[in-house]
Design a protein around this motif. Sequence first.
Motif, mmCIF file in Angstrom:
data_model
loop_
_atom_site.group_PDB
_atom_site.id
_atom_site.type_symbol
_atom_site.label_atom_id
_atom_site.label_comp_id
_atom_site.label_asym_id
_atom_site.label_seq_id
_atom_site.Cartn_x
_atom_site.Cartn_y
_atom_site.Cartn_z
ATOM 1 N N SER A 1 39.959 34.212 53.928
ATOM 2 C CA SER A 1 39.045 35.008 53.334
ATOM 3 C C SER A 1 40.545 35.455 52.178
ATOM 4 O O SER A 1 40.550 35.785 51.084
ATOM 5 C CB SER A 1 39.426 36.124 53.720
ATOM 6 N N SER B 1 42.931 33.420 51.089
ATOM 7 C CA SER B 1 42.412 32.501 49.787
ATOM 8 C C SER B 1 41.783 32.202 48.751
ATOM 9 O O SER B 1 42.339 32.393 47.517
ATOM 10 C CB SER B 1 42.584 30.743 49.781
ATOM 11 N N GLU B 2 40.335 32.968 49.231
ATOM 12 C CA GLU B 2 39.681 33.269 48.326
ATOM 13 C C GLU B 2 39.874 34.475 47.526
ATOM 14 O O GLU B 2 40.104 34.462 46.451
ATOM 15 C CB GLU B 2 37.912 33.884 49.243
ATOM 16 N N VAL B 3 40.842 35.521 48.118
ATOM 17 C CA VAL B 3 40.922 36.915 47.454
ATOM 18 C C VAL B 3 42.216 36.368 46.223
ATOM 19 O O VAL B 3 41.601 37.340 45.008
ATOM 20 C CB VAL B 3 41.614 38.207 48.320
ATOM 21 N N LYS C 1 42.364 33.897 44.781
ATOM 22 C CA LYS C 1 41.992 32.953 43.858
ATOM 23 C C LYS C 1 40.896 33.753 42.963
ATOM 24 O O LYS C 1 40.995 33.451 41.372
ATOM 25 C CB LYS C 1 40.351 32.082 43.973
ATOM 26 N N HIS C 2 40.619 34.506 43.034
ATOM 27 C CA HIS C 2 39.235 35.254 42.470
ATOM 28 C C HIS C 2 40.522 37.072 41.620
ATOM 29 O O HIS C 2 39.809 38.041 41.638
ATOM 30 C CB HIS C 2 38.703 36.313 43.304
ATOM 31 N N SER C 3 41.667 36.864 41.995
ATOM 32 C CA SER C 3 42.578 38.139 41.562
ATOM 33 C C SER C 3 42.987 37.473 40.294
ATOM 34 O O SER C 3 43.526 36.694 40.364
ATOM 35 C CB SER C 3 43.652 38.816 42.663
ATOM 36 N N SER C 4 43.661 38.781 39.920
ATOM 37 C CA SER C 4 44.482 38.842 38.676
ATOM 38 C C SER C 4 45.214 40.320 38.788
ATOM 39 O O SER C 4 45.294 40.835 38.658
ATOM 40 C CB SER C 4 43.537 38.260 37.511
#
Length: 58
Positions: free
Chosen positions: A16, A18-20, A22-25
Motif C-alpha cells: 500500500s 509503495s502504491e501511494v 507511485k501515485h503521489s507527487s
Amino acid sequence: MNEMKSETANENWSQSASEVAKHSSLSFSLSGWPAAATLISIPASVVLVYAIKAFALA
C-alpha cells in the motif's frame, strides 16, 4: 499462526505504501528574493551559533 498474520499485514502495508508513493507527487520551489533570503540566512545562522559558542568558551 499469529506470526503469519503479522507478516501478511506487513506485506500489505508495504504494498500500500509503495502504491501511494507511485501515485503521489511533491513539488517544492524556491524562487525570487524569499529564496535568496532563506539561502543566505541558514549559513549565517550557523556561523553566528558557532561564533557565540567560541566566544562563550573563551
